[in-house]
Enzyme design. Structure first.
Site, PDB file in Angstrom:
ATOM      1  N   VAL A   1     -70.108  75.074  40.764  1.00  0.00           N
ATOM      2  CA  VAL A   1     -70.217  75.607  42.124  1.00  0.00           C
ATOM      3  C   VAL A   1     -68.989  75.241  42.954  1.00  0.00           C
ATOM      4  O   VAL A   1     -68.405  76.090  43.632  1.00  0.00           O
ATOM      5  CB  VAL A   1     -71.506  75.102  42.812  1.00  0.00           C
ATOM      6  CG1 VAL A   1     -71.538  75.562  44.272  1.00  0.00           C
ATOM      7  CG2 VAL A   1     -72.732  75.616  42.084  1.00  0.00           C
TER       8      VAL A   1
ATOM      9  N   ASN B   1     -79.381  62.318  43.211  1.00  0.00           N
ATOM     10  CA  ASN B   1     -78.541  63.094  44.115  1.00  0.00           C
ATOM     11  C   ASN B   1     -78.543  62.533  45.536  1.00  0.00           C
ATOM     12  O   ASN B   1     -77.552  62.632  46.244  1.00  0.00           O
ATOM     13  CB  ASN B   1     -78.977  64.560  44.113  1.00  0.00           C
ATOM     14  CG  ASN B   1     -78.475  65.284  42.881  1.00  0.00           C
ATOM     15  OD1 ASN B   1     -77.783  64.714  42.054  1.00  0.00           O
ATOM     16  ND2 ASN B   1     -78.837  66.543  42.741  1.00  0.00           N
TER      17      ASN B   1
ATOM     18  N   VAL C   1     -74.620  71.542  49.395  1.00  0.00           N
ATOM     19  CA  VAL C   1     -75.068  72.448  48.347  1.00  0.00           C
ATOM     20  C   VAL C   1     -75.912  71.709  47.304  1.00  0.00           C
ATOM     21  O   VAL C   1     -76.681  72.322  46.573  1.00  0.00           O
ATOM     22  CB  VAL C   1     -73.874  73.140  47.657  1.00  0.00           C
ATOM     23  CG1 VAL C   1     -74.334  74.282  46.759  1.00  0.00           C
ATOM     24  CG2 VAL C   1     -72.870  73.661  48.680  1.00  0.00           C
TER      25      VAL C   1
ATOM     26  N   HIS D   1     -85.258  75.831  50.291  1.00  0.00           N
ATOM     27  CA  HIS D   1     -84.672  76.441  49.101  1.00  0.00           C
ATOM     28  C   HIS D   1     -85.467  75.982  47.880  1.00  0.00           C
ATOM     29  O   HIS D   1     -85.380  74.839  47.465  1.00  0.00           O
ATOM     30  CB  HIS D   1     -83.210  76.021  48.970  1.00  0.00           C
ATOM     31  CG  HIS D   1     -82.510  76.650  47.799  1.00  0.00           C
ATOM     32  ND1 HIS D   1     -82.484  78.009  47.586  1.00  0.00           N
ATOM     33  CD2 HIS D   1     -81.818  76.101  46.772  1.00  0.00           C
ATOM     34  CE1 HIS D   1     -81.792  78.269  46.485  1.00  0.00           C
ATOM     35  NE2 HIS D   1     -81.389  77.128  45.976  1.00  0.00           N
TER      36      HIS D   1
ATOM     37  N   ARG E   1     -79.127  70.867  37.686  1.00  0.00           N
ATOM     38  CA  ARG E   1     -80.487  71.104  37.192  1.00  0.00           C
ATOM     39  C   ARG E   1     -80.418  71.822  35.853  1.00  0.00           C
ATOM     40  O   ARG E   1     -79.723  72.821  35.695  1.00  0.00           O
ATOM     41  CB  ARG E   1     -81.272  71.951  38.204  1.00  0.00           C
ATOM     42  CG  ARG E   1     -82.724  72.162  37.812  1.00  0.00           C
ATOM     43  CD  ARG E   1     -83.528  72.642  38.994  1.00  0.00           C
ATOM     44  NE  ARG E   1     -83.076  73.925  39.473  1.00  0.00           N
ATOM     45  CZ  ARG E   1     -83.748  75.068  39.290  1.00  0.00           C
ATOM     46  NH1 ARG E   1     -84.877  75.072  38.634  1.00  0.00           N
ATOM     47  NH2 ARG E   1     -83.290  76.195  39.781  1.00  0.00           N
TER      48      ARG E   1
END
Length: 315
Positions: free
Chosen positions: A15, A98, A121, A178, A85
């Protein structure tokens, strides 16, 4: 856009790499700083991006941070660092690891880029946004989580796939956390201005909603890792809106202070993005069912944050 705008990307995995590449290719920032653990690999990434930038005749220059001091004067700091993940892993499985990573990074951002805007993110997204907000001490306008743009894009794709037309003309609205408790809002979704329910029946719309909710897991199933192209591009869209002071409205994870009837909760809602970050929260007038779904989403995020509190994560 500021003449000397600077964007730092912390975490140069899939990402982070897409975020930095997108910013450089669009020439959104004068300097893009990469902060990663594998120094040689990050140097190779920077070299590759700079050569691509040269091919595009972009003015953006990609550099590699030798230490966190190199993020000084960043307008935006993107935090993508974290354990990815994998198949069979829930977002909650990532929680403690995290949270520790985001806590450490947020402290570094507070020290070296105290005027920056943080875009989170790392997953679980809304909880990590809460961690970054708490650990940085920044005002809520300057700590945002990227989620809603991605979720809306996924639903947009499934609508276009179902209809067979409307590409570029579909506008999807989404709120909530999310994950599995995201709240997609078909009632506010249109295709070239036409309400979605005028084009598809209730069963078809519900199928699209369910596909969207599970879209991330579907990609993990096929690839064995999380999506990165759409998430990375979604972050770049937020960066562009902020650097160009576009006042564009996107759903982002942010701290609620009375909006939607919640105070102190972090969740996804429409936010106007501009030079100061999340400059204004826009409130939908939700019906009873939508309010119920949003309440469930808020509760889900709060439960995970409570897990961190129970484990004495916050000092």
């Amino acid at each position: 856009m500021s003449i000397k705008s600077k964007v730092s990307v912390i975490g140069v995995g899939n990402v982070g790499r897409v975020v930095a590449y997108s910013v450089a290719m669009q020439g959104l920032a004068h300097e893009v700083v990469l902060v990663g653990r594998n120094a040689d690999k990050v140097r190779g990434e920077a070299l590759d991006m700079n050569q691509a930038s040269a091919a595009m005749r972009s003015h953006s220059v990609v550099t590699v941070a030798e230490s966190y001091e190199d993020i000084r004067d960043s307008k935006i700091v993107v935090i993508t660092a974290g354990q990815p993940r994998k198949e069979g892993m829930t977002r909650d499985d990532l929680l403690i690891k995290n949270a520790e990573i985001v806590r450490e990074i947020s402290g570094k951002v507070r020290e070296y880029a105290p005027e920056s805007i943080i875009i989170v993110v790392s997953n679980p997204l809304d909880v990590m946004t809460f961690v970054a907000l708490k650990e940085s001490g920044f005002p809520k306008q300057r700590v945002l989580g990227m989620a809603g743009i991605l979720d809306a894009a996924r639903m947009t794709h499934f609508i276009q796939e179902k209809l067979g037309y409307g590409a570029g003309q579909i506008r999807v609205s989404v709120i909530g956390g999310h994950g599995d408790t995201m709240v997609l809002l078909p009632r506010f979704t249109t295709v070239a201005g036409v309400p979605l329910h005028d084009l598809l029946n209730e069963k078809e719309v519900d199928e699209i909603v369910q596909k969207t909710i599970h879209a991330g897991a579907e990609i993990v199933k096929y690839m064995g890792t999380s999506a990165y192209l759409a998430p990375g591009k979604s972050v770049a869209i937020m960066i562009e809106a902020i650097l160009k002071d576009k006042k564009t409205i996107f759903s982002c994870s942010t701290l609620l202070e009375g909006e939607y009837g919640y105070d102190g909760a972090v969740n996804g809602v429409p936010v106007m993005l501009g030079n100061d970050g999340g400059e204004k929260i826009i409130e939908f007038v939700l019906d009873r069912c939508e309010k119920h779904e949003f309440a469930r989403s808020v509760e889900s995020v709060e439960n995970v944050i409570q897990t961190l509190r129970d484990k004495k994560f916050f000092s």
